[in-house]
Structures are given as C-alpha cells and as structure tokens.
Design a protein around this motif. Structure first.
Motif, PDB file in Angstrom:
ATOM      1  N   VAL A  74       0.836  -1.007   0.134  1.00 34.78           N
ATOM      2  CA  VAL A  74      -0.233   0.051   0.033  1.00 34.78           C
ATOM      3  C   VAL A  74       0.804   1.144  -0.024  1.00 34.78           C
ATOM      4  CG1 VAL A  74      -1.528   1.224   1.287  1.00 34.78           C
ATOM      5  CG2 VAL A  74      -2.125  -1.082   1.174  1.00 34.78           C
ATOM      6  N   MET A  75       1.891   1.132   0.858  1.00 40.88           N
ATOM      7  CA  MET A  75       2.719   2.603   1.105  1.00 40.88           C
ATOM      8  C   MET A  75       3.704   2.640  -0.187  1.00 40.88           C
ATOM      9  SD  MET A  75       3.543   2.979   5.028  1.00 40.88           S
ATOM     10  CE  MET A  75       4.157   4.307   5.044  1.00 40.88           C
ATOM     11  N   GLY A  76       3.906   1.629  -0.784  1.00 41.11           N
ATOM     12  CA  GLY A  76       4.833   1.677  -2.367  1.00 41.11           C
ATOM     13  C   GLY A  76       3.704   2.658  -3.340  1.00 41.11           C
ATOM     14  N   GLY A  77       2.556   2.142  -3.330  1.00 40.53           N
ATOM     15  CA  GLY A  77       1.601   2.700  -4.168  1.00 40.53           C
ATOM     16  C   GLY A  77       1.433   4.302  -3.794  1.00 40.53           C
ATOM     17  N   LEU A  78       1.305   4.445  -2.419  1.00 35.59           N
ATOM     18  CA  LEU A  78       0.930   5.887  -2.019  1.00 35.59           C
ATOM     19  C   LEU A  78       2.138   6.660  -2.433  1.00 35.59           C
ATOM     20  CD1 LEU A  78      -0.817   5.257   1.478  1.00 35.59           C
ATOM     21  CD2 LEU A  78      -1.843   6.200  -0.532  1.00 35.59           C
ATOM     22  N   PHE A  79       3.281   6.238  -2.452  1.00 32.39           N
ATOM     23  CA  PHE A  79       4.455   7.165  -2.510  1.00 32.39           C
ATOM     24  C   PHE A  79       4.918   7.082  -3.962  1.00 32.39           C
ATOM     25  CE2 PHE A  79       5.388   6.645   2.162  1.00 32.39           C
ATOM     26  CZ  PHE A  79       5.462   8.045   2.321  1.00 32.39           C
ATOM     27  N   GLY A  80       4.694   5.895  -4.811  1.00 30.60           N
ATOM     28  CA  GLY A  80       5.152   5.878  -5.845  1.00 30.60           C
ATOM     29  C   GLY A  80       4.258   6.193  -7.082  1.00 30.60           C
ATOM     30  N   GLY A  81       3.007   5.817  -7.048  1.00 28.63           N
ATOM     31  CA  GLY A  81       1.957   6.096  -7.913  1.00 28.63           C
ATOM     32  C   GLY A  81       1.494   4.674  -8.442  1.00 28.63           C
ATOM     33  N   PRO A  82       0.508   4.366  -9.249  1.00 32.32           N
ATOM     34  CA  PRO A  82      -0.028   3.280  -9.494  1.00 32.32           C
ATOM     35  C   PRO A  82       0.939   2.202 -10.316  1.00 32.32           C
ATOM     36  CG  PRO A  82      -0.782   5.027 -11.110  1.00 32.32           C
ATOM     37  CD  PRO A  82      -0.066   5.655  -9.966  1.00 32.32           C
ATOM     38  N   VAL A  83       1.938   2.646 -11.328  1.00 29.32           N
ATOM     39  CA  VAL A  83       2.984   1.958 -11.690  1.00 29.32           C
ATOM     40  C   VAL A  83       3.732   1.186 -10.558  1.00 29.32           C
ATOM     41  CG1 VAL A  83       4.684   1.599 -13.265  1.00 29.32           C
ATOM     42  CG2 VAL A  83       2.946   2.861 -14.165  1.00 29.32           C
ATOM     43  N   VAL A  84       4.498   2.163  -9.862  1.00 29.66           N
ATOM     44  CA  VAL A  84       5.448   1.467  -8.855  1.00 29.66           C
ATOM     45  C   VAL A  84       4.429   0.691  -7.919  1.00 29.66           C
ATOM     46  CG1 VAL A  84       6.722   2.391  -6.793  1.00 29.66           C
ATOM     47  CG2 VAL A  84       6.929   3.584  -9.004  1.00 29.66           C
ATOM     48  N   GLY A  85       3.219   0.997  -7.668  1.00 28.14           N
ATOM     49  CA  GLY A  85       2.650   0.348  -6.498  1.00 28.14           C
ATOM     50  C   GLY A  85       2.256  -0.975  -7.219  1.00 28.14           C
ATOM     51  N   PHE A  86       1.836  -0.940  -8.286  1.00 26.58           N
ATOM     52  CA  PHE A  86       1.554  -2.577  -8.977  1.00 26.58           C
ATOM     53  C   PHE A  86       2.735  -3.229  -9.038  1.00 26.58           C
ATOM     54  CE2 PHE A  86       2.034  -5.049 -12.840  1.00 26.58           C
ATOM     55  CZ  PHE A  86       0.841  -5.796 -12.807  1.00 26.58           C
ATOM     56  N   LEU A  87       3.994  -2.588  -9.269  1.00 27.72           N
ATOM     57  CA  LEU A  87       5.426  -3.260  -9.300  1.00 27.72           C
ATOM     58  C   LEU A  87       5.786  -3.854  -7.908  1.00 27.72           C
ATOM     59  CD1 LEU A  87       7.304  -1.463 -12.064  1.00 27.72           C
ATOM     60  CD2 LEU A  87       6.278  -3.713 -12.340  1.00 27.72           C
ATOM     61  N   VAL A  88       5.593  -3.086  -6.722  1.00 27.84           N
ATOM     62  CA  VAL A  88       5.819  -3.482  -5.479  1.00 27.84           C
ATOM     63  C   VAL A  88       5.031  -4.741  -5.318  1.00 27.84           C
ATOM     64  CG1 VAL A  88       5.726  -2.767  -2.962  1.00 27.84           C
ATOM     65  CG2 VAL A  88       6.782  -1.291  -4.680  1.00 27.84           C
ATOM     66  N   GLY A  89       3.682  -4.465  -5.427  1.00 28.72           N
ATOM     67  CA  GLY A  89       2.651  -5.515  -5.014  1.00 28.72           C
ATOM     68  C   GLY A  89       2.973  -6.834  -5.800  1.00 28.72           C
ATOM     69  N   LEU A  90       3.259  -6.708  -7.057  1.00 31.76           N
ATOM     70  CA  LEU A  90       3.619  -8.003  -7.985  1.00 31.76           C
ATOM     71  C   LEU A  90       4.742  -8.567  -7.120  1.00 31.76           C
ATOM     72  CD1 LEU A  90       2.885  -9.573 -10.367  1.00 31.76           C
ATOM     73  CD2 LEU A  90       4.348  -8.178 -11.704  1.00 31.76           C
ATOM     74  N   THR A  91       5.866  -7.826  -6.941  1.00 33.42           N
ATOM     75  CA  THR A  91       6.924  -8.464  -6.339  1.00 33.42           C
ATOM     76  C   THR A  91       6.855  -9.186  -5.037  1.00 33.42           C
ATOM     77  OG1 THR A  91       8.398  -6.540  -7.432  1.00 33.42           O
ATOM     78  CG2 THR A  91       9.484  -7.886  -5.573  1.00 33.42           C
ATOM     79  N   GLY A  92       6.196  -8.563  -4.186  1.00 28.57           N
ATOM     80  CA  GLY A  92       5.891  -9.097  -2.912  1.00 28.57           C
ATOM     81  C   GLY A  92       4.763 -10.234  -3.040  1.00 28.57           C
ATOM     82  N   GLY A  93       3.921 -10.009  -4.083  1.00 32.16           N
ATOM     83  CA  GLY A  93       3.132 -11.349  -4.244  1.00 32.16           C
ATOM     84  C   GLY A  93       3.872 -12.517  -4.751  1.00 32.16           C
ATOM     85  N   MET A  94       4.504 -12.343  -5.975  1.00 30.52           N
ATOM     86  CA  MET A  94       5.456 -13.315  -6.537  1.00 30.52           C
ATOM     87  C   MET A  94       6.174 -13.967  -5.546  1.00 30.52           C
ATOM     88  SD  MET A  94       4.193 -13.763  -9.421  1.00 30.52           S
ATOM     89  CE  MET A  94       5.226 -14.839 -10.069  1.00 30.52           C
ATOM     90  N   HIS A  95       6.601 -13.022  -4.597  1.00 31.63           N
ATOM     91  CA  HIS A  95       7.640 -13.742  -3.598  1.00 31.63           C
ATOM     92  C   HIS A  95       6.872 -14.779  -2.692  1.00 31.63           C
ATOM     93  CE1 HIS A  95       8.821 -13.721   0.881  1.00 31.63           C
ATOM     94  NE2 HIS A  95      10.255 -14.239   0.042  1.00 31.63           N
ATOM     95  N   ARG A  96       5.497 -14.262  -2.240  1.00 29.01           N
ATOM     96  CA  ARG A  96       4.551 -14.901  -1.393  1.00 29.01           C
ATOM     97  C   ARG A  96       4.207 -16.340  -2.368  1.00 29.01           C
ATOM     98  NH1 ARG A  96       2.167 -18.447   0.062  1.00 29.01           N
ATOM     99  NH2 ARG A  96       0.342 -18.618   1.367  1.00 29.01           N
ATOM    100  N   TYR A  97       3.955 -16.292  -3.600  1.00 27.92           N
ATOM    101  CA  TYR A  97       3.753 -17.247  -4.342  1.00 27.92           C
ATOM    102  C   TYR A  97       4.909 -18.377  -4.403  1.00 27.92           C
ATOM    103  CZ  TYR A  97       2.510 -20.115  -8.725  1.00 27.92           C
ATOM    104  OH  TYR A  97       2.110 -20.997  -9.454  1.00 27.92           O
ATOM    105  N   SER A  98       6.024 -18.021  -4.207  1.00 26.16           N
ATOM    106  CA  SER A  98       7.221 -18.953  -4.393  1.00 26.16           C
ATOM    107  C   SER A  98       7.002 -19.686  -2.963  1.00 26.16           C
ATOM    108  CB  SER A  98       8.511 -18.151  -4.511  1.00 26.16           C
ATOM    109  OG  SER A  98       8.658 -17.338  -3.359  1.00 26.16           O
ATOM    110  N   LEU A  99       6.517 -19.461  -1.908  1.00 23.44           N
ATOM    111  CA  LEU A  99       6.684 -19.998  -0.740  1.00 23.44           C
ATOM    112  C   LEU A  99       5.361 -20.976  -0.695  1.00 23.44           C
ATOM    113  CD1 LEU A  99       7.008 -17.107   1.964  1.00 23.44           C
ATOM    114  CD2 LEU A  99       8.771 -18.678   1.056  1.00 23.44           C
ATOM    115  N   GLY A 100       4.270 -21.362  -1.669  1.00 18.83           N
ATOM    116  CA  GLY A 100       3.384 -22.269  -1.777  1.00 18.83           C
ATOM    117  C   GLY A 100       2.253 -22.066  -0.830  1.00 18.83           C
ATOM    118  N   GLY A 101       1.503 -23.032  -0.789  1.00 18.93           N
ATOM    119  CA  GLY A 101       0.393 -22.946   0.066  1.00 18.93           C
ATOM    120  C   GLY A 101      -1.122 -22.867  -0.494  1.00 18.93           C
ATOM    121  N   PHE A 102      -2.138 -23.286  -0.208  1.00 18.99           N
ATOM    122  CA  PHE A 102      -3.222 -23.232  -1.031  1.00 18.99           C
ATOM    123  C   PHE A 102      -3.596 -21.888  -1.290  1.00 18.99           C
ATOM    124  CE2 PHE A 102      -5.362 -22.503   3.125  1.00 18.99           C
ATOM    125  CZ  PHE A 102      -6.735 -21.944   2.751  1.00 18.99           C
TER     126      PHE A 102
END
Length: 558
Positions: A74-102
């Motif tokens: 959220v704060m990445g988006g607030l400070f960087g705008g939608p493109v940066v927010g999307f990329l921050v969220g995508l990076t964090g999301g892909m990291h979480r995806y790599s850990l597995g789980g349902f």
C-alpha cells in the motif's frame, strides 16, 4: 486474540526496523513526492523489501501465512503511484507465491491489488493538489483497511477449497486488518515525524542563512580589514550561537568574538598550525577535539575545545579564513558546520566583488587620466601659441586667456572623481571655449542653451569637453568662416538629450575596429552610469552638421 497479539509483536519488529532506517539517507526520497525515475526506483526497491519482510515476519496458520505484507504494498503505491504500486505488489506477491500453500495464487493477486489501490489513491490526491494528505496517518489507515478487506475477498474468491478459505479468513481477517491498518498508520507517523524534523531543520538553516546574508551584505565589499571583519564575526556569532568566531587574513587575526577573546586579540600573528595549513592547502580543517585534537596555540587555559577552519578566497587565491569554535564538552551541530561553509562562500563572493569594484574604480580613473592626456598636450600647445599672438597687441586679453587656461587645467586636476554636475561640466567647457574662440577669432561662434533644471543633475566627469573639442578639431576648424558650435538639450521620452552640434558636417565616423579612443571612453562611461539608452549617438550630414548626443535619464528611471 492470541493471533492479534502475535501479529502486533511482529509488526513492532517491523516498525523498529522502519524507525532505524528512517534515520538513514535511504529514507530521504520518501519525504517528498516526485516523478523522477530515481525517486520511483528508490520507492520500488525500499517497499518491495518491506513487502517481502512482512511475509517473512508472518505466522503460519493452516497452510497459509498471517502477515504484514500489505503495509509495504500500500505505501509503495501511495508514494510511487500506480505503476510503482503495481510493481511493488507484484514483487511481494510473487515472493509469497514462491512459498506455496493453498492461498499462494490468491495472495499474489491480492498483494498486487493492494499496491495498485495505493497507487490509485496517489493519483487522486495529486490531481486534487492535496499531496500533503498522502502523509496523513489517518488516510494511510483508511486505505490499508480497505486494501485488507479487498485481500480477504480475493482469498475467498480465488483460494480453493472454499471451505478451507472461509475458515482461514474467519481466523485471520480481523487480526490482519487491525495489524496492517495500525501498522501502516504508525509507519507513516514515523515518516511524518522525520519529514517534520527535516523541514524544521531546513527552515532553521534557511532562516539563519538569510539573516546572516541580509545583515552582512556588502560589508566586506568595502574592504577586507579589521573593522569590517569584526562586524561580520559578530553577526555570525549572534546568528549561529557558536562558542566563538574568528576571521583572519593570511598573516594575522583580524577579528575575534566570543569565548577566549581575552587572549585571541586582533592583529595577533597567526600561530595555529591548522590555520596555516588551511590557508596554504586551501582546505577545510575540522578539529573536533576527539579524533582530531584541538589545542589553543595562544593560551593553555583556553576554554575552547573544537574548531572549524574554512578558507576565504578572492578568486583562486586564499586570502584568509573564517573560524568557528565550540567550548570543551560541546560538539559542533551539523547545521552550523553546513552553514559555516555557506558563510565562507558568501564572504568570499563579497571580497571578490569588492576587489572587482576597486579595480573598476581604478580603471575609471585611468580612463579619465587618459582623456586628460589626449587633450592636454596639443591643447596646451595651441593655447600658448594663441596667447603668444595676442600678448603684444592686447595684453589684457592675454592675461584673461591665461586665467581661463589656468582655470581649465585646475578643473582637470579636480576631475578625478566619478561624477560632477552639469553646471560644473559646463564651466569646464567654457574655460576651454574661451581659449578656442580667441584662437579662431570670428571664425567660431558658440551657443550654449541648457535648461536650468538640468544644471544640478550628475553626469560622468569629462563628458562634454571631449565632444566640444571634437566638434572644433574635426568640424569648425575646417571652415574658412562661419563656424558654429551649439550645446543644448531636448526633452525625450526617457529623459533629456544633451546635444553638441557643429555646422561643418566633416566628421568621419570611425569604423568599429578603429573607433576614436576618446569617444569610445565617453560612450562607455555614459552607459556604465545611465545604461544603454544613454549611449553616445553620432549623426553626420555631410557639409551640414555633425551632432553628438546622449541622454540623461529622468531621475525616476535611474
């Protein structure tokens, strides 16, 4: 309840890390909103790391992770705008995806969505010109609360089986919404405090710097001496509140104000090796009293414990130093160290400007003397020949001419000043013309018609006489009879035009690269005094007239 406490504990570790990082230059880009690529890259890298840390600090629950990852997204988006927010969220999301789980896919999608939500809020406030609200903990709390609710909905929609997803959301929804919302608000509060401190620091620095600049302007331009240095030292001492301030030239102390003034006396030769090193090496010397020992070279009982020595320059040459001291057991503040360097640059500029002014004055005086040297030899020769011719047939007239010649040269001797009144300049011209009229007898007629209101106005010395001499030498002297020189004024839009005109029209306007030296100097001194509008103007109508003129501007235009 136990989950809430556990998440809050993890969040505290997260915030402690954020607080520690806020004290470093890494966080400086976050204190403002910018479209620069470097700023957006810093926001992306920093909050992507926080996003990943939020996952690692999370708690394993039913093959899922309760975490504070949303804060970074959220704060990445607030400070960087939608493109940066999307990329921050995508990076964090892909990291979480790599850990597995349902919930891996659901969490990857929801984290990306949270970053995008922060970015959309960023756009909204920027377009509404309400950027300051992006730093509001209340706004951050609300945005993160909404983003976490969206995340829970995405988990319910995407994660399979639904029963397990529903059970998970039932357990983690309230704890994660509360922890992430309060965590984001506290994170922003840390940044806001840092921003406030930075702004206060900058305001203090600017206020002190402006006060010093305002109070010291032009002092050293009047001369780098003990009297002016003492004024500057006292101003700096009062504005910076340091222990003491000293100013030296390259040989001795010029001024000292503050602790230790009983033995740091003006005109005392420099005995400090550090000061001599600063002058000879053209470098700043900082003696902090700890790593670099400071010991007063004038008294073993001196109460000063640290010193900052900064060279003062006139161009490339070091001509002295300004030194700031603090007493023992007191360190230099960063603001005073930064300000001292700015003060040194300001004073160096003043010294250089003063040196430039003095050189300009000497050049101006040299130009006046050059004009004198041009006119005096041949004029004196002609005047003596005229007096020699008159003396036998009219001794009284010859005596009068000698008096005018004396007055002319006496006036020349007085004209080393920059400006005189029009009245005084006309008196000088009259003394010259009296001798020239005797020389040319009835071949020269002079008409002077200048408004009385102009007689008190100032103009550069030795302005009219070269023009009048030029009118005679290159004009009326070429005529067999009927030579006439007129000196008069004409009102114009920007002031009063002073005109020197002859009726010969025989003056040849010099080419630019061979311009008459006398006329060139007169033109230069007029424009230096009054500006380009006052420049010398030459008009020639062959066999009709030569007209040389310049403008004295209206007093409200000067």
């Amino acid at each position: 309840m136990d989950l809430i406490l556990s998440l809050l504990q993890q969040m505290c570790v997260y915030l402690v890390l954020a607080y520690m990082l806020s004290k470093t230059p890494i966080f400086l880009p976050l204190l403002s909103i910018s479209n620069r690529l470097s700023h957006k890259a810093s926001v992306y890298v920093l909050f992507s790391l926080f996003c990943i840390l939020g996952t690692y600090f999370g708690l394993q629950i039913n093959d899922a992770i309760a975490n504070t990852r949303a804060i970074g997204a959220v704060m990445g988006g607030l400070f960087g705008g939608p493109v940066v927010g999307f990329l921050v969220g995508l990076t964090g999301g892909m990291h979480r995806y790599s850990l597995g789980g349902f919930t891996d896919v659901a969490c990857a999608i929801s984290t990306t969505a949270e970053g995008l939500i922060g970015g959309l809020v960023h756009i909204y406030f920027v377009r509404k010109n309400k950027i300051s609200l992006l730093f509001s903990p209340t706004v951050v709390f609300s945005v993160t609360l909404f983003a976490e609710i969206v995340q829970m909905l995405i988990i319910l929609i995407v994660a399979k089986p639904f029963v397990q997803a529903y059970a998970l959301v039932s357990d983690i929804a309230a704890p994660m919404i509360i922890a992430n919302s309060f965590g984001a608000a506290l994170f922003m509060s840390i940044l806001q405090d840092r921003k406030t401190i930075f702004e206060e620091y900058s305001a203090t620095f600017s206020r002190r710097a402006l006060n010093i600049a305002e109070r010291s302007v032009g002092i050293l331009a009047l001369g780098f001496n003990s009297q002016n240095a003492e004024k500057i030292a006292r101003i700096v001492y009062e504005e910076t509140s340091v222990g003491a301030v000293s100013i030296t030239d390259d040989e001795k102390i010029l001024a000292f104000v503050g602790i230790g003034d009983d033995h740091h006396k003006p005109n005392t030769p420099i005995s400090s090796v550090s000061t001599l090193d600063a002058i000879n090496g053209n470098q700043i010397m900082y003696l902090d009293g700890k790593e670099t020992r400071y010991q007063c070279s004038l008294s073993p009982n001196c109460k000063l414990g640290s010193a900052l020595i900064i060279p003062l320059r006139a161009g490339d040459k070091v001509i002295g130093t300004i030194k700031l001291y603090e007493p023992k057991r007191k360190l230099f503040s960063t603001i005073n160290m930064s300000m001292a360097q700015g003060i040194a640059q300001l004073l160096s500029s003043q010294i250089l400007f003063g040196d430039y002014q003095r050189k300009q004055m000497l050049l101006s005086q040299a130009e006046i003397k050059l004009l004198h040297a041009q006119v005096n030899p041949h004029f004196l020769f002609n005047a003596l020949n005229t007096i020699n011719a008159v003396i036998r047939r009219n001794p009284d007239k010859a005596r009068e001419l000698i008096q005018h010649l004396s007055q002319f040269f006496r006036s020349n001797l007085k004209q080393n000043i920059e400006t005189v009144t029009v009245k005084d300049e006309l008196a000088h011209v009259n003394a010259y013309l009296t001798i020239e009229k005797a020389r040319f007898s009835d071949r020269l007629e002079v008409d002077i018609n200048i408004d009385e209101a102009l007689l008190s106005r100032q103009l550069p010395t030795f302005t009219l006489q070269p023009l009048v001499e030029n009118a005679i030498k290159h004009g009326t002297s070429q005529l067999l009879e009927g030579g006439r020189v007129r000196i008069y004024n004409q009102p114009v839009m920007k002031g009063q035009r002073i005109v020197v005109e002859d009726n010969a029209g025989s003056y040849k306007v010099p080419q630019e690269d061979h311009s008459g030296l006398g006329m060139s100097i007169v033109d230069k001194r007029l424009t230096n005094k009054f500006g380009r509008d006052a420049a010398l103007k030459i008009e020639v109508e062959e066999n009709q007239f030569t007209r040389m003129s310049f403008i004295i501007p209206n007093q409200d235009n000067q």
